[in-house]
Design a protein around this motif. Sequence first.
Motif, PDB file in Angstrom:
ATOM      1  N   LYS A 362     -11.968 -12.834  28.658  1.00 55.16           N
ATOM      2  CA  LYS A 362     -12.391 -13.966  27.824  1.00 55.16           C
ATOM      3  C   LYS A 362     -13.915 -14.033  27.732  1.00 55.16           C
ATOM      4  O   LYS A 362     -14.471 -14.277  26.659  1.00 55.16           O
ATOM      5  CB  LYS A 362     -11.816 -15.267  28.390  1.00 55.16           C
ATOM      6  N   ASP A 363     -14.599 -13.792  28.860  1.00 56.96           N
ATOM      7  CA  ASP A 363     -16.059 -13.777  28.832  1.00 56.96           C
ATOM      8  C   ASP A 363     -16.574 -12.686  27.897  1.00 56.96           C
ATOM      9  O   ASP A 363     -17.528 -12.889  27.134  1.00 56.96           O
ATOM     10  CB  ASP A 363     -16.615 -13.554  30.237  1.00 56.96           C
ATOM     11  N   ALA A 364     -15.949 -11.499  27.970  1.00 62.47           N
ATOM     12  CA  ALA A 364     -16.372 -10.393  27.111  1.00 62.47           C
ATOM     13  C   ALA A 364     -16.155 -10.737  25.644  1.00 62.47           C
ATOM     14  O   ALA A 364     -17.018 -10.463  24.789  1.00 62.47           O
ATOM     15  CB  ALA A 364     -15.606  -9.122  27.480  1.00 62.47           C
ATOM     16  N   LEU A 365     -15.012 -11.339  25.321  1.00 61.18           N
ATOM     17  CA  LEU A 365     -14.721 -11.691  23.936  1.00 61.18           C
ATOM     18  C   LEU A 365     -15.640 -12.799  23.435  1.00 61.18           C
ATOM     19  O   LEU A 365     -16.127 -12.759  22.293  1.00 61.18           O
ATOM     20  CB  LEU A 365     -13.255 -12.106  23.816  1.00 61.18           C
ATOM     21  N   ILE A 442     -11.808  -3.739  18.195  1.00 58.31           N
ATOM     22  CA  ILE A 442     -12.194  -3.852  19.600  1.00 58.31           C
ATOM     23  C   ILE A 442     -10.958  -4.273  20.386  1.00 58.31           C
ATOM     24  O   ILE A 442     -10.446  -5.382  20.215  1.00 58.31           O
ATOM     25  CB  ILE A 442     -13.319  -4.897  19.799  1.00 58.31           C
ATOM     26  N   PHE A 443     -10.484  -3.394  21.259  1.00 57.86           N
ATOM     27  CA  PHE A 443      -9.191  -3.567  21.918  1.00 57.86           C
ATOM     28  C   PHE A 443      -9.417  -3.732  23.414  1.00 57.86           C
ATOM     29  O   PHE A 443      -9.793  -2.790  24.102  1.00 57.86           O
ATOM     30  CB  PHE A 443      -8.333  -2.338  21.622  1.00 57.86           C
ATOM     31  N   ILE A 496     -15.279  -2.123  32.059  1.00 63.11           N
ATOM     32  CA  ILE A 496     -16.008  -3.222  32.691  1.00 63.11           C
ATOM     33  C   ILE A 496     -15.266  -3.579  33.969  1.00 63.11           C
ATOM     34  O   ILE A 496     -14.169  -4.148  33.926  1.00 63.11           O
ATOM     35  CB  ILE A 496     -16.111  -4.445  31.764  1.00 63.11           C
ATOM     36  N   ALA A 497     -15.854  -3.235  35.110  1.00 63.43           N
ATOM     37  CA  ALA A 497     -15.150  -3.380  36.381  1.00 63.43           C
ATOM     38  C   ALA A 497     -15.302  -4.769  36.995  1.00 63.43           C
ATOM     39  O   ALA A 497     -14.416  -5.236  37.693  1.00 63.43           O
ATOM     40  CB  ALA A 497     -15.632  -2.327  37.375  1.00 63.43           C
ATOM     41  N   SER A 498     -16.422  -5.446  36.758  1.00 61.19           N
ATOM     42  CA  SER A 498     -16.645  -6.742  37.401  1.00 61.19           C
ATOM     43  C   SER A 498     -17.326  -7.698  36.442  1.00 61.19           C
ATOM     44  O   SER A 498     -17.905  -7.305  35.422  1.00 61.19           O
ATOM     45  CB  SER A 498     -17.508  -6.577  38.666  1.00 61.19           C
ATOM     46  N   LEU A 499     -17.245  -8.976  36.785  1.00 61.28           N
ATOM     47  CA  LEU A 499     -17.800 -10.024  35.934  1.00 61.28           C
ATOM     48  C   LEU A 499     -19.299  -9.856  35.744  1.00 61.28           C
ATOM     49  O   LEU A 499     -19.846 -10.178  34.684  1.00 61.28           O
ATOM     50  CB  LEU A 499     -17.492 -11.394  36.561  1.00 61.28           C
ATOM     51  N   ASP A 500     -19.986  -9.322  36.745  1.00 64.59           N
ATOM     52  CA  ASP A 500     -21.432  -9.138  36.645  1.00 64.59           C
ATOM     53  C   ASP A 500     -21.822  -8.128  35.573  1.00 64.59           C
ATOM     54  O   ASP A 500     -22.969  -8.111  35.121  1.00 64.59           O
ATOM     55  CB  ASP A 500     -21.998  -8.677  37.996  1.00 64.59           C
ATOM     56  N   GLU A 501     -20.881  -7.263  35.184  1.00 55.37           N
ATOM     57  CA  GLU A 501     -21.201  -6.209  34.232  1.00 55.37           C
ATOM     58  C   GLU A 501     -20.873  -6.569  32.787  1.00 55.37           C
ATOM     59  O   GLU A 501     -21.176  -5.808  31.868  1.00 55.37           O
ATOM     60  CB  GLU A 501     -20.432  -4.928  34.597  1.00 55.37           C
ATOM     61  N   ASN A 503     -21.882  -8.853  30.427  1.00 58.13           N
ATOM     62  CA  ASN A 503     -22.931  -8.994  29.411  1.00 58.13           C
ATOM     63  C   ASN A 503     -23.650  -7.681  29.140  1.00 58.13           C
ATOM     64  O   ASN A 503     -23.881  -7.317  27.979  1.00 58.13           O
ATOM     65  CB  ASN A 503     -23.938 -10.066  29.840  1.00 58.13           C
ATOM     66  N   ALA A 504     -23.991  -6.941  30.206  1.00 58.64           N
ATOM     67  CA  ALA A 504     -24.711  -5.681  30.017  1.00 58.64           C
ATOM     68  C   ALA A 504     -23.844  -4.656  29.283  1.00 58.64           C
ATOM     69  O   ALA A 504     -24.298  -3.992  28.345  1.00 58.64           O
ATOM     70  CB  ALA A 504     -25.159  -5.128  31.371  1.00 58.64           C
ATOM     71  N   SER A 505     -22.574  -4.536  29.701  1.00 60.93           N
ATOM     72  CA  SER A 505     -21.685  -3.549  29.079  1.00 60.93           C
ATOM     73  C   SER A 505     -21.371  -3.904  27.634  1.00 60.93           C
ATOM     74  O   SER A 505     -21.389  -3.037  26.750  1.00 60.93           O
ATOM     75  CB  SER A 505     -20.384  -3.429  29.881  1.00 60.93           C
ATOM     76  N   MET A 506     -21.079  -5.175  27.383  1.00 64.85           N
ATOM     77  CA  MET A 506     -20.771  -5.581  26.015  1.00 64.85           C
ATOM     78  C   MET A 506     -22.009  -5.500  25.127  1.00 64.85           C
ATOM     79  O   MET A 506     -21.919  -5.134  23.949  1.00 64.85           O
ATOM     80  CB  MET A 506     -20.212  -7.003  26.005  1.00 64.85           C
ATOM     81  N   GLY A 507     -23.171  -5.822  25.691  1.00 67.29           N
ATOM     82  CA  GLY A 507     -24.404  -5.704  24.917  1.00 67.29           C
ATOM     83  C   GLY A 507     -24.670  -4.274  24.487  1.00 67.29           C
ATOM     84  O   GLY A 507     -25.039  -4.004  23.338  1.00 67.29           O
ATOM     85  N   HIS A 508     -24.457  -3.340  25.419  1.00 67.34           N
ATOM     86  CA  HIS A 508     -24.668  -1.931  25.091  1.00 67.34           C
ATOM     87  C   HIS A 508     -23.631  -1.466  24.066  1.00 67.34           C
ATOM     88  O   HIS A 508     -23.968  -0.726  23.126  1.00 67.34           O
ATOM     89  CB  HIS A 508     -24.585  -1.068  26.345  1.00 67.34           C
ATOM     90  N   LEU A 509     -22.373  -1.886  24.233  1.00 64.30           N
ATOM     91  CA  LEU A 509     -21.337  -1.478  23.291  1.00 64.30           C
ATOM     92  C   LEU A 509     -21.655  -1.987  21.891  1.00 64.30           C
ATOM     93  O   LEU A 509     -21.518  -1.248  20.903  1.00 64.30           O
ATOM     94  CB  LEU A 509     -19.979  -2.010  23.750  1.00 64.30           C
ATOM     95  N   PHE A 510     -22.096  -3.234  21.776  1.00 58.07           N
ATOM     96  CA  PHE A 510     -22.401  -3.769  20.452  1.00 58.07           C
ATOM     97  C   PHE A 510     -23.600  -3.079  19.818  1.00 58.07           C
ATOM     98  O   PHE A 510     -23.655  -2.901  18.601  1.00 58.07           O
ATOM     99  CB  PHE A 510     -22.610  -5.284  20.529  1.00 58.07           C
ATOM    100  N   ALA A 511     -24.546  -2.669  20.652  1.00 57.84           N
ATOM    101  CA  ALA A 511     -25.666  -1.883  20.115  1.00 57.84           C
ATOM    102  C   ALA A 511     -25.153  -0.551  19.575  1.00 57.84           C
ATOM    103  O   ALA A 511     -25.601  -0.069  18.524  1.00 57.84           O
ATOM    104  CB  ALA A 511     -26.711  -1.658  21.203  1.00 57.84           C
ATOM    105  N   GLN A 512     -24.190   0.059  20.283  1.00 54.20           N
ATOM    106  CA  GLN A 512     -23.582   1.301  19.806  1.00 54.20           C
ATOM    107  C   GLN A 512     -22.853   1.086  18.487  1.00 54.20           C
ATOM    108  O   GLN A 512     -23.005   1.866  17.538  1.00 54.20           O
ATOM    109  CB  GLN A 512     -22.593   1.843  20.840  1.00 54.20           C
ATOM    110  N   LEU A 513     -22.053   0.042  18.421  1.00 52.30           N
ATOM    111  CA  LEU A 513     -21.239  -0.182  17.231  1.00 52.30           C
ATOM    112  C   LEU A 513     -22.096  -0.451  16.001  1.00 52.30           C
ATOM    113  O   LEU A 513     -21.701  -0.112  14.877  1.00 52.30           O
ATOM    114  CB  LEU A 513     -20.289  -1.363  17.459  1.00 52.30           C
TER     115      LEU A 513
END
Length: 687
Positions: A362-365, A442-443, A496-501, A503-513
């Motif tokens: 939910k946080d990622a979405l 995005i699945f 994304i293995a943990s809650l701490d990751e 924002n960083a992981s989703m931010g990088h993915l959106f930059a890729q997309l």
Amino acid sequence: MKSTGKKSIRQELEQLAQKQTPQAAPKTSSPKAHEKLGLNWKDVVIFSMVMFYTALYNINVQAQSMTESAVSFDDITSGMMMSFNKNTGEYHSLQLVETAYDVEVYGLLATISLKQSFYNAKDDWITEGVYAFPMADKSAVYRLKMTVGDREIEGEIHEKKQAEQIYQQAKAAGLTATMVKQHRPNIFTSDIANIGPGEVVSVEITYQLALRYDQLFYELRLPMAIKPRYIPAGFDADLPLTGGVIDHNQRTIEVSLDAGFDLQELKSMHHNVNIEQQFDLHQIELADSQLYDTNDFVLRWYPRREQTPKAAYFSEIKDGFEYSLLMVLPPASSEKSAKPRNMTFVMDTSGSMHGMALEQSKDALLFALSELDETTWFNVIDFDSNAKVLFPASQQATPDNISKALDFVDGFSSDGGTNMAPALQMAMQRENRKAGYLNQIIFMTDGSVGNEAMIFDQIAQDIGDARLFTIAIGPAPNNYFMSKAAMFGKGTYTHIASLDEVNASMGHLFAQLAKPALTDVAVTWNTSDVIQSPSVIPDLYMDQPLVITSKTTLNSTAGRPSFVVSGLSQQKTWSEGLTLNKDGQTNGIARLWARNKVEEMTDDLMLGGDYELLKQDIIDLALDHHLITEFTALVAVDKNPDASRMARAKAAQQVPFPQGSLGWRWNLLMGLMLMAFGLFIQRRTQV
């Protein structure tokens, strides 16, 4: 068997009583309960004794099951060995004594040896055991060694039917034997015959894999947990899921790392490690032996920015061929795509996502929705056993529509099964696509699904011009499914293995997309004598390299092979040429190339290719390169057996009566039941 016995005695007593009861005249007083069955007080006493000892037996069975619950292949937290009970069809875990990973990394290639030891704590022989272990996807398993006592047994590769015959013959003869098979592409099993009481059995599996390079780092992942899979009704499923794994958690992990360049950073993502450096060689050792499998072991290393390779090349010379592993980084892009985007978010809210996994998702979405602007169109789909969609068709990302989406996501709760197919069908249908847009799906899921082949076929058939990007949530996802689904969907996979990751992981993915680096990618060689894998190249995104393996014939008169990578970058043609300078120093590239080709042919099988032709091609390639596949297996037989041990093992296979840990209780129960039944029959015949 226990409950069946109890029921049959009761039924037979009632039936006999009904047959033998005379048709007497009605009495003025009401008959007692046992008299209604035609039984007197002696019958009741005998029957009560039987019921008492049956209850005692069941209590002991329940107490035993608390320490030895049935398990299935899909209910495994790490590599484990199980004994098979033919009477119940259940698997029960043996005690895991220790686990040891020994890893050598050279450049892009990792060779991994996994050794696990198990103890048979029972007084009985185990005539059939099964060792099951998780494996990184795209692993090339090629070696098996089993140690029982002071005997070491090496595996040999055979076609699966032949391997099965060899194994069954050895088992029947009382020989210690084992056979390794592919249960799923990322789960392997080893059947083990004739384990003696009090014996320790060690299994050592050796495999290779190419390392992943993404987001400016290399990653080594040792999968140490498997989550339960959802299989729809009517699908050919495995054993039902239960639990209960006995594990002493004594583990060691040692990694020898020669990256081939200076490192900016080296770190373990989830576990404490000790690191020693000698020149370019790094020795990494797990600091905590009590390692519980709530997280995979993940090691990452980052090259110094000025040394980030534009291209890397490794090769092996074998049997007159040169096998190569090469990596090419696409051009960096700081500009967004000229095309607007249409994004469909698919969210897994099944029971397997309960707790932290759902909160992370939910946080990622929510993060993803907050990044949208009004140039983007979007939709949200939620699924468990059923699928629910926010809008009938994609809508513009206006503040009002984003607010509706936030309320929709806020109401998510985890329940039901992981039924992906309807949700994917919604995401890929015409209503959620827009002509002239970058259509991106995005699945988000943990990948706990059992019918992978059906899902892959659905994606390949319906993806069209859209791209599927999978995001795994949680510490131990189904990496095979997630990466393969992204491959069929021509997208990428993010974990994304943990809650701490998040924002960083989703931010990088959106930059890729927003910045696809290269589309319509092609590789052109200067010679036709090249077999390349993958044969079809997907789109490449920011910081995502092209990694291919190839096979060429050695020819001293010809020049060095070279190739050109080309594609579209910001709607402009881009190309990069590279000549392969002979390396020939790396071991295992040939096996890795063969494993990649087997994977491609297996994909063709799943998509309806010629079964017999592809099957034979897979078998031939696997036998040449000593690989375990769907159609081949490693089998090992003790060729120098101990004669007395063989005799004891054969005798254990021929025991005619049920054997268990209840000992005298089982014998007492059976004796009382037979005595009671015999006395009852004798009494009734005398009436």
